[in-house]
Design an enzyme around this catalytic site. Structure first.
Site, PDB file in Angstrom:
ATOM      1  N   ASN A   8     -35.636  23.145 -41.917  1.00 32.08           N
ATOM      2  CA  ASN A   8     -34.780  22.368 -40.933  1.00 32.08           C
ATOM      3  C   ASN A   8     -35.137  22.711 -39.722  1.00 32.08           C
ATOM      4  O   ASN A   8     -35.388  23.928 -39.034  1.00 32.08           O
ATOM      5  CB  ASN A   8     -33.260  22.598 -41.194  1.00 32.08           C
ATOM      6  N   HIS A  44     -31.501  16.746 -38.332  1.00 29.98           N
ATOM      7  CA  HIS A  44     -30.366  16.528 -38.259  1.00 29.98           C
ATOM      8  C   HIS A  44     -29.929  15.993 -36.918  1.00 29.98           C
ATOM      9  O   HIS A  44     -29.188  16.784 -36.105  1.00 29.98           O
ATOM     10  CB  HIS A  44     -29.259  17.493 -38.541  1.00 29.98           C
ATOM     11  N   GLU A  79     -30.619  13.941 -41.891  1.00 32.29           N
ATOM     12  CA  GLU A  79     -29.184  14.218 -42.170  1.00 32.29           C
ATOM     13  C   GLU A  79     -28.528  13.741 -41.045  1.00 32.29           C
ATOM     14  O   GLU A  79     -28.916  13.594 -39.847  1.00 32.29           O
ATOM     15  CB  GLU A  79     -28.848  15.583 -42.339  1.00 32.29           C
ATOM     16  N   HIS A 209     -26.932  25.336 -46.474  1.00 31.08           N
ATOM     17  CA  HIS A 209     -26.120  25.771 -45.425  1.00 31.08           C
ATOM     18  C   HIS A 209     -26.185  27.174 -45.754  1.00 31.08           C
ATOM     19  O   HIS A 209     -25.385  27.627 -46.771  1.00 31.08           O
ATOM     20  CB  HIS A 209     -24.712  25.127 -45.484  1.00 31.08           C
TER      21      HIS A 209
END
Length: 256
Positions: A8, A44, A79, A209
């Site tokens: 990410n 994201h 995302e 996460h």
């Protein structure tokens, strides 16, 4: 099977956005991630554009497609909240996904007021509105994952409304891991039950996460785990280890 690591890049973009200009360059860190062994990249984008911006998404989508090959297939994962409206040059998650055609679109129930995603969908409330959006993405050839808590009834609903995968929210697991081995094992067993049900229903299983090099030594044993998306912890580890070394360390633990 090895677990796919999707890096990410939000925190790289967050650092960049703290100054004018394009330093650090997000695309270059995407390249570094892939060169160090990552299976793909995650972004994201949010309407407030606090980190990843729509144009980052476009550039990274093209880069992943260009570098992906039969020998080393790569995946791009977008995302975000499918219900967040367009704002300024943010077109909305679904239009951005249909434009950039990621391999996977992970739908997440977050808002601008949240520092980060902190809960899964309540599909008794949102399922009817999500179903046509899931169908729209799937009809375009995009795999759809739903960000979920390890709630068995909710996972049944995820299957019912057409999701391909679930991404288990691992924040509570990471917190329990910091508390004690017993607490971590108890939460891990909840996640294992959720993963086993997902597998029985024909859903793929992702997770993300607050996963890190320590708690992944337990979480990598989750039944059927296909992909982890890791950004914050990896970026912090990179401050100590160097970025290439940090990515390689996560790849090693995913492949163990």
């Amino acid at each position: 099977m090895p677990i796919a690591l999707s890096v990410n890049l939000n925190k790289i973009a967050l650092i960049r956005n703290s100054r004018e200009g394009d330093f650090p360059n997000v695309e270059s860190f995407g390249l570094k991630s892939i060169a160090a062994g990552a299976s793909g990249l995650t972004v994201h984008p949010r309407p407030d554009q606090r980190h990843i911006r729509p144009n980052d998404t476009r550039l990274l989508a093209l880069m992943v497609k260009r570098l992906s090959s039969q020998e080393k297939p790569l995946e791009f994962n977008i995302e975000g909240n499918p219900f967040a409206p367009a704002r300024d040059n943010y077109p909305g998650l679904i239009p951005l996904a249909l434009e950039t055609m990621p391999n996977q679109c992970t739908l997440v129930p977050d808002s601008d007021s949240q520092k980060t995603s902190d809960h899964g969908f309540d599909l008794t409330k949102d399922g009817a509105a999500l179903a046509p959006l899931i169908a729209q993405l799937k009809n375009a050839g995009i795999r759809v994952s739903l960000f979920m808590d390890p709630d068995l009834e909710q996972i049944k609903l995820a299957k019912k409304i057409g999701a391909d995968r679930i991404e288990l929210y691992t924040g509570p697991f990471a917190a329990a891991y910091e508390e004690s081995a017993e607490a971590a094992q108890a939460v891990f067993e909840q996640h294992s039950a959720a993963a086993n049900l997902a597998l029985e229903l024909g859903l793929g299983v992702n997770a993300g996460h607050d996963l890190n090099l320590e708690n992944m030594t337990l979480y990598r044993d989750l039944p059927g785990l296909q992909e982890v998306s890791i950004g914050h912890a990896l970026t912090v580890d990179a401050l100590f280890l160097g970025f290439d070394t940090a990515v390689a360390a996560y790849c090693t633990i995913c492949k163990a």
